[in-house]
Design an enzyme around this catalytic site. Structure first.
Site, PDB file in Angstrom:
ATOM      1  N   GLY A 117       0.700  -1.075   0.011  1.00 45.40           N
ATOM      2  CA  GLY A 117       0.134   0.245  -0.047  1.00 45.40           C
ATOM      3  C   GLY A 117       0.957   1.413   0.138  1.00 45.40           C
ATOM      4  N   ILE A 141      -7.153  -2.919   0.908  1.00 42.32           N
ATOM      5  CA  ILE A 141      -8.608  -2.607   1.047  1.00 42.32           C
ATOM      6  C   ILE A 141      -8.990  -1.276   0.952  1.00 42.32           C
ATOM      7  CG2 ILE A 141      -8.632  -4.988   1.897  1.00 42.32           C
ATOM      8  CD1 ILE A 141      -9.691  -3.479   4.634  1.00 42.32           C
ATOM      9  N   ASP A 142      -8.337  -0.430   1.303  1.00 37.08           N
ATOM     10  CA  ASP A 142      -8.536   1.028   1.798  1.00 37.08           C
ATOM     11  C   ASP A 142      -9.077   1.832   0.388  1.00 37.08           C
ATOM     12  OD1 ASP A 142      -8.378   0.118   4.541  1.00 37.08           O
ATOM     13  OD2 ASP A 142      -6.391   1.224   4.241  1.00 37.08           O
ATOM     14  N   GLY A 185     -10.762   1.230   6.526  1.00 32.10           N
ATOM     15  CA  GLY A 185     -10.638   2.154   5.630  1.00 32.10           C
ATOM     16  C   GLY A 185      -9.566   3.116   5.788  1.00 32.10           C
ATOM     17  N   ARG A 186      -9.030   3.146   6.947  1.00 34.17           N
ATOM     18  CA  ARG A 186      -8.255   4.237   7.838  1.00 34.17           C
ATOM     19  C   ARG A 186      -8.730   5.750   7.710  1.00 34.17           C
ATOM     20  NH1 ARG A 186      -3.042   2.699   9.047  1.00 34.17           N
ATOM     21  NH2 ARG A 186      -3.379   0.750   8.009  1.00 34.17           N
ATOM     22  N   ARG A 282     -27.518  -1.954  18.735  1.00 33.44           N
ATOM     23  CA  ARG A 282     -26.497  -2.714  18.667  1.00 33.44           C
ATOM     24  C   ARG A 282     -25.240  -2.062  17.738  1.00 33.44           C
ATOM     25  NH1 ARG A 282     -29.156  -3.900  22.407  1.00 33.44           N
ATOM     26  NH2 ARG A 282     -30.007  -5.839  23.243  1.00 33.44           N
TER      27      ARG A 282
HETATM   28  O1  F6P Z   1      -4.682  -0.398   5.775  1.00 29.92           O
HETATM   29  C1  F6P Z   1      -5.628  -1.625   5.660  1.00 29.92           C
HETATM   30  C2  F6P Z   1      -6.233  -2.004   7.111  1.00 29.92           C
HETATM   31  O2  F6P Z   1      -6.818  -3.065   7.127  1.00 29.92           O
HETATM   32  C3  F6P Z   1      -6.975  -0.429   7.455  1.00 29.92           C
HETATM   33  O3  F6P Z   1      -8.132  -0.485   6.866  1.00 29.92           O
HETATM   34  C4  F6P Z   1      -7.070  -0.792   8.958  1.00 29.92           C
HETATM   35  O4  F6P Z   1      -6.957   0.280   9.573  1.00 29.92           O
HETATM   36  C5  F6P Z   1      -5.417  -1.460   9.311  1.00 29.92           C
HETATM   37  O5  F6P Z   1      -5.143  -1.947   8.114  1.00 29.92           O
HETATM   38  C6  F6P Z   1      -5.655  -2.426  10.270  1.00 29.92           C
HETATM   39  O6  F6P Z   1      -4.157  -2.761  10.436  1.00 29.92           O
HETATM   40  P1  F6P Z   1      -3.826  -4.041  11.503  1.00 29.92           P
HETATM   41  O7  F6P Z   1      -4.204  -5.372  10.880  1.00 29.92           O
HETATM   42  O8  F6P Z   1      -2.312  -3.687  11.473  1.00 29.92           O
HETATM   43  O9  F6P Z   1      -4.517  -3.915  12.633  1.00 29.92           O
END
Ligand code: F6P
Length: 365
Positions: A117, A141-142, A185-186, A282
């Site tokens: 990425g 995936i973001d 999605g960060r 929920r």
């Molecule tokens: O960048 C992909 C991602 O799945 C983000 O959407 C998420 O914030 C992060 O990586 C999670 O990272 P990790 O698997 O290190 O907790």
């Protein structure tokens, strides 16, 4: 004989194996190339003994349908900030980039393909500037890399999230509840936006549009007053209220330098109650389900084409470049440009935001 080294870096993502297979299959059409994989990104090169595997037809046959990566990955292997164990047992980050480049040279590698990425590709650019013959392939995936219309893995994540919304709608309806689903999605709201439209939710909260909790509650209460009596909300992990920040957590994992997001679904639920939402709520955090499993056909195709194209770029000596998918074509862009800008949802120019509003989805603004 020429040697190509492949590595997968950063978080895993559906389609990594299909890229690897694309590279190896295409290389087999050339007589004088061998492909190797470095295990866990650059760790495989840096470790003693090294962990480098030859990627031949036996290893890659049929892997395009498998999630994860056969050569493993890591989010803790930045060679410019490499965690090195000290005599007292603690770890210190050191710049080991020169050592890495020397080791790759010693292995007789002619070309490197780094599948990763934005973070991984920034590292690729810095290594390229130091002389590494590297080519980038954009994964995440973001979908937050601006040079490409899509990164592979994104469509699979959207599929998983949309399927989850469909399931939550039926349970929300049965219990007259509000169901909040948090997606990854960060700092970009792409997964949330796409899954919200596909699933037909009432509220979609993304980092690019800070939300007003009173507007969110207004929209939910309206559903109940109209007699429908249930509602679904999708919230991106990086979403924030107008008067607050995204929820960030520190990580104590050695070498982990990314910010950790998550937990906003619970925060939103609390805020809604405080703001007078009377419905039962929920919360559900979709988490790493979005990253695992079989890639959807779109991602397999994108990944395969990326792999083939990346190998052809290596053949042509097009280093310091990244393969991208733009306007239905497979192109090359310099890594420096590709990593210059993030791909956020452009609130005023992304038609999908307008389309979402057009079907009554509230962004809490
Ligand atoms: O960048 C992909 C991602 O799945 C983000 O959407 C998420 O914030 C992060 O990586 C999670 O990272 P990790 O698997 O290190 O907790």
């Amino acid at each position: 004989m020429k040697k190509l080294l492949v590595l997968t870096g950063g978080g895993d993502c559906p389609g990594l194996n299909a890229v690897i297979r694309g590279i190896v299959k295409r290389s087999m059409q050339e007589k004088d190339w061998k492909v190797y994989g470095s295990i866990e990104a650059y760790h495989g090169v840096m470790r003693d003994p090294q962990e480098i595997v030859e990627l031949d037809n036996n290893r890659i046959a049929g892997i395009h349908v498998k999630g994860g990566t056969i050569i493993k990955t890591t989010t803790k292997g930045d060679p410019f900030n490499y965690p090195v164990k000290q005599a007292d047992g603690t770890y210190k980050n050191e710049d080991r980039s020169d050592d890495l480049i020397a080791r790759i040279k010693d292995l007789g590698i002619d070309a490197v393909i780094s599948i990763g990425g934005d973070g991984s590709q920034r590292i690729s650019q810095k290594l390229y500037e130091k002389g590494l013959p590297v080519i980038g392939v954009p994964k995440t995936i973001d979908n937050d890399l601006s040079a490409t219309d899509f990164t592979f893995g994104f469509q699979t994540a959207v599929e998983v999230a949309s399927d989850a919304v469909d399931k939550l709608v039926t349970t929300a309806e049965s219990h007259h509840r509000v169901l909040i689903m948090e997606v990854m999605g960060r700092d970009a709201g792409w997964i949330a936006l796409h899954a919200s439209i596909a699933g037909g939710v009432e509220v979609c909260l993304i980092p690019e549009i800070p939300y007003d909790i009173n507007k969110v509650v207004e929209r939910i209460n309206e559903r109940y007053h109209r007699g429908k009596g249930f509602a679904n909300i999708v919230i991106a992990e990086g979403a924030k209220p107008i008067d607050g920040e995204a929820l960030e957590r520190e990580s104590d994992e050695i070498g982990y330098q990314m910010k950790r997001l998550g937990g906003v679904a619970y925060q939103l639920s609390h805020q809604m109650k405080q703001a007078g939402c009377e419905a039962d709520i929920r919360e559900m955090v979709l988490g790493h389900l979005q990253r695992g499993g079989t890639p959807v056909a779109f991602d397999r195709i994108l990944s395969t084409a990326f792999g083939v194209k990346a190998f052809e770029m290596a053949l042509a000596g097009k280093f310091g470049q990244m393969v991208v998918y733009k306007n239905n074509d497979y192109l090359e862009v310099p890594l420096i440009e590709a990593t210059g800008e993030y791909n956020y949802v452009d609130v005023n120019n992304t038609y999908l935001v307008q389309a979402a509003r057009g079907v009554g989805i509230s962004f809490g603004d």
